[in-house]
Enzyme design. Structure first.
Site, PDB file in Angstrom:
ATOM      1  CB  CYS A   1      -0.917   0.006   1.214  1.00  0.00           C
ATOM      2  SG  CYS A   1      -1.949   1.487   1.335  1.00  0.00           S
TER       3      CYS A   1
ATOM      4  CD  GLU B   1      -1.601  -1.697  -4.492  1.00  0.00           C
ATOM      5  OE1 GLU B   1      -0.679  -1.464  -5.302  1.00  0.00           O
ATOM      6  OE2 GLU B   1      -1.413  -2.002  -3.311  1.00  0.00           O
TER       7      GLU B   1
END
Length: 225
Positions: free
Chosen positions: A2, A103
């Protein structure tokens, strides 16, 4: 992993804070990146509080803050074997509120960003915090735990932030509880439904601090579980 996320001042984020006994509000922040100050929930003296911390954990034993090693994420599977993370796991755990995270997937030779967002909810990422230095040189820092991606998510990335279900919020924040036994409860999963939406690549620039703009319909949706 992340490496970017957003947090929005909306009823879902406010509900998370109020449920943990916190009356403060979070100001919306977009495209948060490692080493920036991010809002973190931790418990001190029996009360949960909200404060900003540096998103890149600095171990208390480090000679100085260092970015040679990626300390903004911590793999849940190897926490107990890490000199930097095993100590904070015991009594220095926190929650990082997030309204969505970003992402990337390589498509047609370029990195296409996707915004992964809960459907009518807010994420409570499991985190660890640390204290480094003294006086004016004091730094409070944090890291976000990651785990294996749930089925369906791996088509975007093989890892995902560790999302705490509501029934684990209290025990995760409680510093009187040793965190090592809690690891058995931290299994990959989704505490809420989420959708994955392609967004404008301008968000690839960490200095871009505006809400991500969708460039197409949701790629797919995953249900809680």
């Amino acid at each position: 992993m992340c490496g970017r996320y957003n947090v929005i001042d909306d009823p879902f984020t406010q509900g998370l804070l109020e449920g943990l006994g916190i009356s403060r509000r979070i100001h919306s922040r977009y495209n948060l990146a490692p080493t920036e100050q991010v809002p973190v929930i931790r418990q001190l003296e029996g009360r949960n509080g909200l404060e900003d911390m540096r998103w890149w954990l600095v171990p208390h034993w480090a000679r100085e803050p260092d970015t040679r090693y990626a300390m903004f994420n911590a793999r849940a599977e190897t926490l107990t074997r890490s000199k930097a993370f095993s100590g904070p796991l015991k009594h220095q755990r926190c929650i990082v509120p997030a309204s969505s995270f970003i992402e990337w997937r390589t498509e047609a030779g370029h990195k296409q960003p996707y915004c992964i967002q809960p459907v009518d909810d807010v994420f409570a990422f499991a985190g660890l915090w640390e204290h480094w230095g003294h006086g004016r040189e004091t730094i409070h820092s944090c890291t976000i735990l990651t785990t294996a991606a749930v089925p369906g998510m791996e088509q975007i990335h093989p890892r995902q932030p560790l999302m705490l279900p509501a029934d684990l919020h209290a025990s995760w924040l409680d510093p009187t509880i040793d965190g090592h036994p809690l690891l058995a409860q931290l299994i990959p999963g989704l505490p809420c439904a989420l959708e994955v939406v392609p967004v404008d690549p301008v968000i690839n620039n960490s200095h871009h601090k505006q809400a991500p703009t969708a460039v197409g319909p949701a790629m797919f949706r995953l249900e809680a579980g």
